[in-house]
Design a protein around this motif. Structure first.
Motif, PDB file in Angstrom:
ATOM      1  N   ILE A  73       0.837  -1.200   0.000  1.00  0.00           N
ATOM      2  CA  ILE A  73       0.000   0.000   0.000  1.00  0.00           C
ATOM      3  C   ILE A  73       0.872   1.251   0.000  1.00  0.00           C
ATOM      4  O   ILE A  73       0.662   2.187  -0.778  1.00  0.00           O
ATOM      5  N   GLN A  74       1.878   1.258   0.854  1.00  0.00           N
ATOM      6  CA  GLN A  74       2.767   2.411   0.968  1.00  0.00           C
ATOM      7  C   GLN A  74       3.507   2.704  -0.343  1.00  0.00           C
ATOM      8  O   GLN A  74       3.644   3.856  -0.757  1.00  0.00           O
ATOM      9  N   ASN A  75       3.947   1.655  -1.006  1.00  0.00           N
ATOM     10  CA  ASN A  75       4.717   1.813  -2.246  1.00  0.00           C
ATOM     11  C   ASN A  75       3.860   2.308  -3.410  1.00  0.00           C
ATOM     12  O   ASN A  75       4.397   2.778  -4.420  1.00  0.00           O
ATOM     13  N   ASN A  76       2.543   2.190  -3.286  1.00  0.00           N
ATOM     14  CA  ASN A  76       1.668   2.566  -4.400  1.00  0.00           C
ATOM     15  C   ASN A  76       0.833   3.812  -4.124  1.00  0.00           C
ATOM     16  O   ASN A  76      -0.063   4.140  -4.913  1.00  0.00           O
ATOM     17  N   LEU A  77       1.124   4.504  -3.034  1.00  0.00           N
ATOM     18  CA  LEU A  77       0.385   5.728  -2.736  1.00  0.00           C
ATOM     19  C   LEU A  77       0.542   6.744  -3.863  1.00  0.00           C
ATOM     20  O   LEU A  77       1.642   6.983  -4.358  1.00  0.00           O
ATOM     21  N   GLY A  78      -0.568   7.334  -4.272  1.00  0.00           N
ATOM     22  CA  GLY A  78      -0.541   8.317  -5.337  1.00  0.00           C
ATOM     23  C   GLY A  78      -0.516   7.717  -6.730  1.00  0.00           C
ATOM     24  O   GLY A  78      -0.505   8.457  -7.722  1.00  0.00           O
ATOM     25  N   GLN A  79      -0.544   6.385  -6.828  1.00  0.00           N
ATOM     26  CA  GLN A  79      -0.486   5.707  -8.120  1.00  0.00           C
ATOM     27  C   GLN A  79      -1.863   5.184  -8.519  1.00  0.00           C
ATOM     28  O   GLN A  79      -2.751   4.996  -7.687  1.00  0.00           O
ATOM     29  N   MET A  80      -2.026   4.926  -9.823  1.00  0.00           N
ATOM     30  CA  MET A  80      -3.228   4.250 -10.303  1.00  0.00           C
ATOM     31  C   MET A  80      -3.068   2.767 -10.047  1.00  0.00           C
ATOM     32  O   MET A  80      -2.046   2.163 -10.414  1.00  0.00           O
ATOM     33  N   VAL A  81      -4.056   2.178  -9.391  1.00  0.00           N
ATOM     34  CA  VAL A  81      -3.948   0.779  -8.995  1.00  0.00           C
ATOM     35  C   VAL A  81      -5.235   0.020  -9.301  1.00  0.00           C
ATOM     36  O   VAL A  81      -6.298   0.612  -9.483  1.00  0.00           O
ATOM     37  N   ALA A  82      -5.104  -1.298  -9.337  1.00  0.00           N
ATOM     38  CA  ALA A  82      -6.252  -2.207  -9.396  1.00  0.00           C
ATOM     39  C   ALA A  82      -6.285  -2.933  -8.060  1.00  0.00           C
ATOM     40  O   ALA A  82      -5.336  -3.636  -7.704  1.00  0.00           O
ATOM     41  N   VAL A  83      -7.344  -2.744  -7.304  1.00  0.00           N
ATOM     42  CA  VAL A  83      -7.458  -3.330  -5.970  1.00  0.00           C
ATOM     43  C   VAL A  83      -8.467  -4.468  -6.023  1.00  0.00           C
ATOM     44  O   VAL A  83      -9.616  -4.279  -6.426  1.00  0.00           O
ATOM     45  N   HIS A  84      -8.041  -5.658  -5.623  1.00  0.00           N
ATOM     46  CA  HIS A  84      -8.900  -6.836  -5.619  1.00  0.00           C
ATOM     47  C   HIS A  84      -9.371  -7.110  -4.196  1.00  0.00           C
ATOM     48  O   HIS A  84      -8.621  -6.921  -3.243  1.00  0.00           O
ATOM     49  N   GLY A  85     -10.611  -7.578  -4.051  1.00  0.00           N
ATOM     50  CA  GLY A  85     -11.074  -7.958  -2.725  1.00  0.00           C
ATOM     51  C   GLY A  85     -12.582  -8.008  -2.605  1.00  0.00           C
ATOM     52  O   GLY A  85     -13.307  -7.851  -3.597  1.00  0.00           O
ATOM     53  N   GLU A  86     -13.053  -8.231  -1.389  1.00  0.00           N
ATOM     54  CA  GLU A  86     -14.483  -8.256  -1.111  1.00  0.00           C
ATOM     55  C   GLU A  86     -15.007  -6.823  -1.084  1.00  0.00           C
ATOM     56  O   GLU A  86     -14.449  -5.966  -0.401  1.00  0.00           O
ATOM     57  N   CYS A  87     -16.070  -6.581  -1.833  1.00  0.00           N
ATOM     58  CA  CYS A  87     -16.642  -5.231  -1.944  1.00  0.00           C
ATOM     59  C   CYS A  87     -18.051  -5.199  -1.372  1.00  0.00           C
ATOM     60  O   CYS A  87     -18.828  -6.149  -1.548  1.00  0.00           O
ATOM     61  N   TRP A  88     -18.381  -4.100  -0.717  1.00  0.00           N
ATOM     62  CA  TRP A  88     -19.728  -3.872  -0.215  1.00  0.00           C
ATOM     63  C   TRP A  88     -20.328  -2.666  -0.920  1.00  0.00           C
ATOM     64  O   TRP A  88     -19.683  -1.620  -1.043  1.00  0.00           O
ATOM     65  N   SER A  89     -21.550  -2.815  -1.394  1.00  0.00           N
ATOM     66  CA  SER A  89     -22.258  -1.690  -2.011  1.00  0.00           C
ATOM     67  C   SER A  89     -23.686  -1.682  -1.491  1.00  0.00           C
ATOM     68  O   SER A  89     -24.246  -2.723  -1.122  1.00  0.00           O
ATOM     69  N   TYR A  90     -24.296  -0.486  -1.445  1.00  0.00           N
ATOM     70  CA  TYR A  90     -25.676  -0.382  -1.011  1.00  0.00           C
ATOM     71  C   TYR A  90     -26.600  -0.952  -2.077  1.00  0.00           C
ATOM     72  O   TYR A  90     -26.345  -0.820  -3.271  1.00  0.00           O
ATOM     73  N   VAL A  91     -27.665  -1.595  -1.640  1.00  0.00           N
ATOM     74  CA  VAL A  91     -28.645  -2.146  -2.567  1.00  0.00           C
ATOM     75  C   VAL A  91     -29.200  -1.023  -3.436  1.00  0.00           C
ATOM     76  O   VAL A  91     -29.582   0.034  -2.941  1.00  0.00           O
TER      77      VAL A  91
END
Length: 274
Positions: free
Chosen positions: A202-220
């Motif tokens: 995370i620290q090495n990519n601050l300020g960069q464009m990234v693709a983040v993978h993981g569990e996502c929560w969104s409102y219905v």
């Protein structure tokens, strides 16, 4: 043309601060005028003008407005029709059934009619069209939270990819968090939780464009996630001639739901025109 009249009445609670909050009063009067004007425009009226003609000097406070406009000769729709419909829908709690501009209009009307905590005793709207002998009266209902709020607060969880600029690391309260700002304007930022093992990535990519993978929560009912738990992060290289479609995959997940691309573009252009 004889002006249509509308009146906004705000009841204060004597036991609290002995008056109405000034900012809340100004906001409601301004919103009232906007809703009257928009209702008339939806009815086909042109050059809509909303002017305050009278303010009561005793409690409850009342603001009377005259709504003037140019109406095509063949147009006979009541200029208050949209506002009346919204005021009739709100007590029934059917706001969740409306979409797009109708939903936004209902939410504005709801904001006008809500009690703000216990500092206001009630809100009343009177609409007097030229073809009515008596005004139609609508009184507020005690809504501690907006109608449909419970629906929006229900969340769904999926494994997904969010792409954007990595910002802000927060290590307070024993939780490691960062923020991903999607590249498209108007899409909400995503709050990301990550494990201690991922801190260096995370620290090495601050300020960069990234693709983040993981569990996502969104409102219905919302297409974009607002929170996620990161399992993997990958930096996105700056675009060049070798950029592929895969590189932009996930930047705008579920945009438009099941709508075809041409409809999405058309709706976006309509919003720009507004």
């Amino acid at each position: 043309m004889k002006p249509h009249k509308a009146r906004l009445i705000l009841e204060r609670v004597d036991e609290v601060d002995e008056g109405l909050d000034f900012v809340d009063l100004a906001d409601r009067i301004k919103l009232f005028g906007q809703l009257l004007a928009e209702s008339a425009k939806r009815a086909g009226c042109e050059n809509v003008r909303c002017q305050v003609t009278h303010v009561s000097h005793s409690s409850p406070l009342g603001v009377e407005c005259a709504v003037k406009f140019d109406r095509p000769s063949k147009q006979q729709m009541d200029p208050f029709r949209s506002l009346q419909s919204a005021l009739e829908v709100l007590p029934k709690g059917n706001i969740r059934d409306y979409q797009d501009k109708d939903r936004k209009y209902l939410e504005k009307v709801q904001k006008l009619m809500r009690h703000k905590g216990k500092k206001m005793g009630g809100v009343e709207v009177q609409l007097h069209s030229e073809n009515r002998k008596k005004p139609k009266t609508y009184k507020s209902i005690d809504m501690p939270q907006p109608a449909g709020e419970k629906t929006r607060r229900k969340t769904r969880k999926v494994y997904d990819i969010v792409k954007g600029e990595l910002k802000v690391v927060d290590l307070r309260d024993g939780k490691s968090k960062c923020m991903v700002i999607p590249v498209f304007p108007g899409i909400p930022k995503v709050e990301c939780e990550f494990s201690d093992e991922m801190f260096e990535d995370i620290q090495n990519n601050l300020g960069q464009m990234v693709a983040v993978h993981g569990e996502c929560w969104s409102y219905v009912g919302q297409a974009f996630p607002h929170r996620m738990r990161v399992s993997r992060i990958k930096r996105i290289p700056a675009p060049d001639k070798d950029t592929t479609l895969y590189d932009i995959q996930g930047i705008c997940p579920e945009l438009g739901g099941d709508k075809p691309a041409e409809q999405i573009v058309r709706e976006m252009r309509d919003e720009w025109d507004d």
